[in-house]
Write an enzyme that holds these catalytic residues in place. Structure first.
Site, PDB file in Angstrom:
ATOM      1  N   GLU A 178       0.992  -0.866   0.279  1.00  0.00           N
ATOM      2  CA  GLU A 178       0.036   0.013  -0.584  1.00  0.00           C
ATOM      3  C   GLU A 178       0.900   1.278   0.055  1.00  0.00           C
ATOM      4  O   GLU A 178       0.165   2.050  -0.383  1.00  0.00           O
ATOM      5  CB  GLU A 178      -1.178  -0.098   1.423  1.00  0.00           C
ATOM      6  CG  GLU A 178      -1.992  -1.549   1.441  1.00  0.00           C
ATOM      7  CD  GLU A 178      -2.576  -1.299  -0.193  1.00  0.00           C
ATOM      8  OE1 GLU A 178      -2.956  -0.144  -0.612  1.00  0.00           O
ATOM      9  OE2 GLU A 178      -2.430  -2.852  -0.084  1.00  0.00           O
ATOM     10  N   HIS A 186       1.942   7.910  -6.413  1.00  0.00           N
ATOM     11  CA  HIS A 186       0.798   9.124  -6.033  1.00  0.00           C
ATOM     12  C   HIS A 186       1.898  10.226  -5.605  1.00  0.00           C
ATOM     13  O   HIS A 186       1.761  11.174  -6.821  1.00  0.00           O
ATOM     14  CB  HIS A 186      -0.194   8.603  -5.399  1.00  0.00           C
ATOM     15  CG  HIS A 186      -0.802   9.735  -5.437  1.00  0.00           C
ATOM     16  ND1 HIS A 186      -1.436  10.581  -3.803  1.00  0.00           N
ATOM     17  CD2 HIS A 186      -1.663  10.850  -6.259  1.00  0.00           C
ATOM     18  CE1 HIS A 186      -2.511  11.996  -4.346  1.00  0.00           C
ATOM     19  NE2 HIS A 186      -2.250  12.409  -5.310  1.00  0.00           N
TER      20      HIS A 186
END
Length: 228
Positions: A99, A106
């Site tokens: 994750e 991002h």
């Protein structure tokens, strides 16, 4: 009684998804029993990886459920499930690191992630109204039927595109995770290979989802041609 053999494509897709789901659950269950030598929990691992990559504006939260872990780019929140947040198993550490891989993507404006985010609205709309349009086309049985069926197929293809774009995003996130865990000394020796097995099993669920969507799209195209 007439049997539509194209249902076999749907059954194959369902079978692939079930097998992939069973694989990830069994693999995670096996390696969640193996405690990492570092003793770091999933949450601690996530914090270390994020900070090592200069990311301080992403918060880490505990979320209920099992393997419900995800990164929320809109709110910059990394949410870890019950089985990951406070666990120091090699499986939990691997999922947390994965994750973090998305958070790093991002932060670095990773192109496939940006593309996936851009098509999410269209893919959601396509998934919601494609089948109603196709069913309308099949029911009216007139010349205008092909318009509704074709429109439905085109809209459904957007959700297929989303599944396909998701593959490199997930594989890249796992690659970043494994590299970080090894380079930062969070996992040692064969712990990395055990975590790789967990993340590889998880990747199979995305492969199965993409394959299932493609098979469904092929079936819809065949139905559309049959009703021309």
């Amino acid at each position: 009684m007439y049997f539509d053999w194209t249902y076999l494509l749907v059954l194959i897709g369902m079978g692939l998804s079930l097998l992939a789901s069973a694989k990830v659950k069994s693999t995670y269950a096996k390696y969640e029993k193996v405690r990492s030598l570092s003793g770091l929990t999933g949450a601690q691992t996530a914090e270390r990886i994020l900070h090592a990559n200069g990311i301080y504006d992403v918060s880490i939260e505990h979320i209920s459920g099992n393997l419900t872990d995800h990164y929320d780019p809109g709110n910059k929140v990394l949410r870890l499930s019950d089985s990951v947040y406070g666990s120091s198993s090699v499986a939990a550490v691997g999922v947390a690191a994965h994750e973090c891989g998305h958070a790093i993507q991002h932060n670095k404006s990773y192109a496939p992630l940006s593309i996936r985010a851009a098509i999410v609205p269209a893919a959601n709309i396509g998934a919601a109204i494609s089948w109603p349009l196709i069913l309308v086309g099949l029911m009216i049985g007139t010349r205008s039927a092909s318009f509704f069926i074709t429109a439905g197929i085109l809209l459904f293809s957007l959700s297929v595109l989303f599944q396909i774009v998701t593959l490199p995003v997930e594989i890249n996130a796992s690659s970043r995770a494994l590299r970080a865990l090894s380079d930062m000394g969070i996992l040692y020796g064969d712990e990395v290979s055990k975590t790789r097995k967990v993340l590889s099993a998880a990747a199979l669920t995305y492969v199965a989802a993409a394959a299932s969507s493609i098979l469904q799209l092929v079936r819809l195209i065949m139905i559309g041609r049959r009703n021309d």
